[in-house]
Design an enzyme around this catalytic site. Structure first.
Site, PDB file in Angstrom:
ATOM      1  N   HIS A  73       0.830  -1.208   0.000  1.00 23.62           N
ATOM      2  CA  HIS A  73       0.000   0.000   0.000  1.00 23.62           C
ATOM      3  C   HIS A  73       0.870   1.267   0.000  1.00 23.62           C
ATOM      4  O   HIS A  73       0.662   2.182  -0.808  1.00 23.62           O
ATOM      5  CB  HIS A  73      -0.906  -0.069   1.238  1.00 23.62           C
ATOM      6  CG  HIS A  73      -1.779   1.119   1.475  1.00 23.62           C
ATOM      7  ND1 HIS A  73      -3.143   1.089   1.293  1.00 23.62           N
ATOM      8  CD2 HIS A  73      -1.502   2.384   1.920  1.00 23.62           C
ATOM      9  CE1 HIS A  73      -3.663   2.278   1.591  1.00 23.62           C
ATOM     10  NE2 HIS A  73      -2.687   3.084   1.985  1.00 23.62           N
ATOM     11  N   GLU A  74       1.854   1.296   0.874  1.00 31.04           N
ATOM     12  CA  GLU A  74       2.707   2.492   0.966  1.00 31.04           C
ATOM     13  C   GLU A  74       3.538   2.677  -0.296  1.00 31.04           C
ATOM     14  O   GLU A  74       3.742   3.804  -0.757  1.00 31.04           O
ATOM     15  CB  GLU A  74       3.627   2.410   2.194  1.00 31.04           C
ATOM     16  CG  GLU A  74       2.923   2.330   3.541  1.00 31.04           C
ATOM     17  CD  GLU A  74       1.889   3.421   3.764  1.00 31.04           C
ATOM     18  OE1 GLU A  74       2.037   4.533   3.225  1.00 31.04           O
ATOM     19  OE2 GLU A  74       0.907   3.135   4.471  1.00 31.04           O
ATOM     20  N   HIS A 118       1.521   4.372  -2.818  1.00 29.99           N
ATOM     21  CA  HIS A 118       1.581   5.846  -2.664  1.00 29.99           C
ATOM     22  C   HIS A 118       2.887   6.393  -3.242  1.00 29.99           C
ATOM     23  O   HIS A 118       2.893   7.394  -3.954  1.00 29.99           O
ATOM     24  CB  HIS A 118       1.521   6.250  -1.183  1.00 29.99           C
ATOM     25  CG  HIS A 118       0.195   6.102  -0.520  1.00 29.99           C
ATOM     26  ND1 HIS A 118      -0.982   6.579  -1.052  1.00 29.99           N
ATOM     27  CD2 HIS A 118      -0.147   5.559   0.691  1.00 29.99           C
ATOM     28  CE1 HIS A 118      -1.983   6.326  -0.215  1.00 29.99           C
ATOM     29  NE2 HIS A 118      -1.496   5.700   0.849  1.00 29.99           N
TER      30      HIS A 118
HETATM   31  N1  ARG Z   1      -3.281   3.538   6.943  1.00 30.66           N
HETATM   32  C1  ARG Z   1      -2.105   3.385   6.146  1.00 30.66           C
HETATM   33  C2  ARG Z   1      -2.053   4.429   5.031  1.00 30.66           C
HETATM   34  O1  ARG Z   1      -3.002   5.105   4.744  1.00 30.66           O
HETATM   35  C3  ARG Z   1      -1.950   1.969   5.614  1.00 30.66           C
HETATM   36  C4  ARG Z   1      -3.124   1.062   5.563  1.00 30.66           C
HETATM   37  C5  ARG Z   1      -2.710  -0.301   5.072  1.00 30.66           C
HETATM   38  N2  ARG Z   1      -3.761  -1.299   5.138  1.00 30.66           N
HETATM   39  C6  ARG Z   1      -3.499  -2.603   5.253  1.00 30.66           C
HETATM   40  N3  ARG Z   1      -4.479  -3.489   5.234  1.00 30.66           N
HETATM   41  N4  ARG Z   1      -2.306  -3.049   5.387  1.00 30.66           N
HETATM   42  O2  ARG Z   1      -1.047   4.658   4.369  1.00 30.66           O
HETATM   43 ZN    ZN Z   2      -2.545   5.061   2.503  1.00 29.13          ZN
END
Ligand code: ARG
Ligand code: ZN
Ligand code: CA
Length: 230
Positions: free
Chosen positions: A139-140, A143
């Protein structure tokens, strides 16, 4: 046709002592995490090559890097490479913050601040229940490659009719998915909320895809801001 690219990765393991609770992530978990990251980016034809792991005992950074000043101080001392090099830092963070990342378009403003900061408890097999299968890094890094969340951000009052994540093939979504519970937060727009998408907020166990539109956006952003050529 898309060409394959390989991007270099440097990882900094910040810990308070040489135990796993102290942030000293074992090599085996780092290997597993890189395997997951590479599997998840396979349809983007991006391979992440871990060049180096640096381990540092530093209690102040481990405990406090969510603070802007310490974040800047740590990265200034450690960051290597230019816009195309992914620097990953693992620290404690709070139990609610799993990680955070900079966007490609921010690189020129603050090159040394560029990178991904990870909660060490999110690595595969670590202690953060439902979020310890390695999907937070995916996820990161999404971004870091220029993707936004699939759901509307707070303060985005355009809601279901707004630009959303600037990707065509993810359905409009008003509210982040939690757990693995299907929902349709833009019920008068086609498509269920994208529970399985890496850029939603569901549990690691349900996350499994970037859409072709997200892949296209990532590759374009890397070309525009991170000097990647195809
Ligand atoms: N809350 C974090 C973000 O917005 C990461 C969320 C990741 N979710 C997961 N299921 N690993 O960057
Ligand atoms: Zn995020
Ligand atoms: Ca819908």
């Amino acid at each position: 046709k898309m060409s394959e690219i390989t991007l270099p990765v440097h990882m900094f393991i910040i810990a308070t002592n040489e135990t796993e609770e102290g942030g000293w992530i074992p090599d085996s978990r780092i290997d597993e995490q890189m395997q997951i990251l590479n599997d998840d980016f396979a349809n983007a034809l991006i391979t992440w090559e871990l060049l180096n792991v640096t381990r540092i005992i530093h209690q102040e950074w481990f405990e406090g890097v969510n603070d802007n000043k310490l974040d800047a101080q740590m990265k200034k001392q450690l960051r290597v490479g230019e816009a195309d090099v992914l620097n990953i830092y693992t620290v404690e963070l709070s139990r609610k913050i799993f990680g955070y990342a900079t966007l490609p378009e921010d690189y020129d403003d603050d090159p040394t601040g560029d990178g991904v900061v990870m909660n060490y408890r999110t690595f595969p097999g670590a202690s953060l229940k439902s979020f310890n299968e390695g999907r937070t890094l995916t996820h990161e890094v999404g971004h870091w490659c220029g993707l936004y969340h699939t759901f509307s951000e707070e303060g985005d009052d355009e809601g279901c009719d707004g630009d959303g994540d600037f990707v065509d093939d993810t359905p409009p979504q008003l509210i982040a998915t939690r757990g693995c519970v299907p929902q349709d937060s833009c019920a008068d727009h086609p498509g269920q909320d994208p529970l399985t998408n890496f850029m939603d907020y569901s549990d690691d166990s349900c996350m499994q895809e970037f859409t072709p539109g997200q892949v296209e956006r990532m590759r374009n952003e890397l070309e525009a801001y991170r000097e990647i050529e195809y």
